[in-house]
Design a protein around this motif. Sequence first.
Motif: not given
Length: 462
Positions: A281-284, A366-367, A370-372, A408-412
């Motif tokens: 997330s930080l990299s993105a 949305q990152v 994720v960070l939270k 944020i992303t997933g298999w589906a």
Amino acid sequence: MVRIFRHYVSPVKLTIALVDFGVVLASVFLAELIRYEMIGLQSFLESQSLIANLLVPCVVIPILLGVGGYEAEAISDMRVFFLRLMVGLLGSGLALSAFLYMLPMLPLWRSILLMTILLGGLLVFVTHWLFLKFTDRNFLSRRVVVLGAGASALELMQLSGRAADAGLTIVATIALPEDTVVVKDSVPIEEIGNLEQFIHMYQAELVIIAGDITKSLPVEALIACKLAGVEVQDRLAFFEQVRGYVDLASVKAEWIIFSDGFKGGSGWERALKRVSDIVVSLSALILFMPIILLAALAVKVTSKGPIFYRQERVGLNGACFNLLKFRSMKVDAEKDGVPEFAQKADPRVTPVGSFLRRTRIDELPQVMSVLKGDMSFVGPRPERPFFVSQLEKEIPFFKERHCLKPGITGWAQIQYPYGASFEDSKRKLEYDLYYIKNYSIFLDLLIILQTIRVILFPVGVR
């Protein structure tokens, strides 16, 4: 299918990827030899040189996987593969240049890298063309006998036939007494006599039971086949292993309770997932900051209203949190206060919002979630409470998807287009259940890589 860290991998895809790895690695050594010969130096091997050479295929193959170079359509169509190979080589060249800039001690010259990309790309393309042209598509396939000749058997045959990477060759179908036969050329079980001998006659390695297990199932014969080394699977196992989803029509609570899976990963995997979430997330956030600023400016200039859109979503264990996205719709998109699924060519979406949705840029804020810790980078997509309350009533096992953090992303998301109906939500749940059952860090890495393909070649964006 080959199982790697609880995830099922096609033997066809795995073999092609391993061959490509060897081809690219050979291309590095060949390019190095040619370049040294051109300037009159003797080629030498040392530890740093070997590490540099190994770095090339270790970057090229994952990127080629990420852009969809090993998807079924790329394996079966050289035009699709050529396009994805070009994108993959471009991305590989940029990534390797960055690595070599940060690690100047690695003795891989830019001229050798360029020659490797060109030579390796040519050899990989030729290898794939030779595979498609001359290889028997069934050379890695298991010979299968399907027990059943009804609608379930037909669906199973169609799915295995359409997938070039399925790794299965159906050699015979057997009609059971209670079947409504829809598969042509099926052999009635009464005419077989000795089922075990019939299966061995076809040199079958696998028996798949299509449809419901009924009283007509030849249990004794199947036990004999099992003891003779022939694997026996039901419809549920087939869809999980070959198609990468859990067939909801066949799922029962007992299967979830007693199956080998649904463990949520070990303690160290959960800790590593959280660390990877923070790092990715930080990299993105740093990498895409210019795009985030440009997107914010575009939203502000082209439409009235706030830049960001806050929306309540359901997260881990059913707890709600606020999700942040770039606003892609008009301010009064839900002026009546009733949530609704986004539709194809939705008139509520602004022109800039359409671009942001198509490129997935609207998801970048949305990152922060994720960070939270409200979300993970990879996981089932979080739904709105309004839809969750309805979907839990309509779709069995829907609430089980909340046993992991949403992502944020997933298999589906990489396997199925945008969900805009209850039926779509049901299909996406089948992929989510596969992810929950077979979760591993390895599967997370595969999903992150293949998200590149979804961004570059969007399907079903709304």
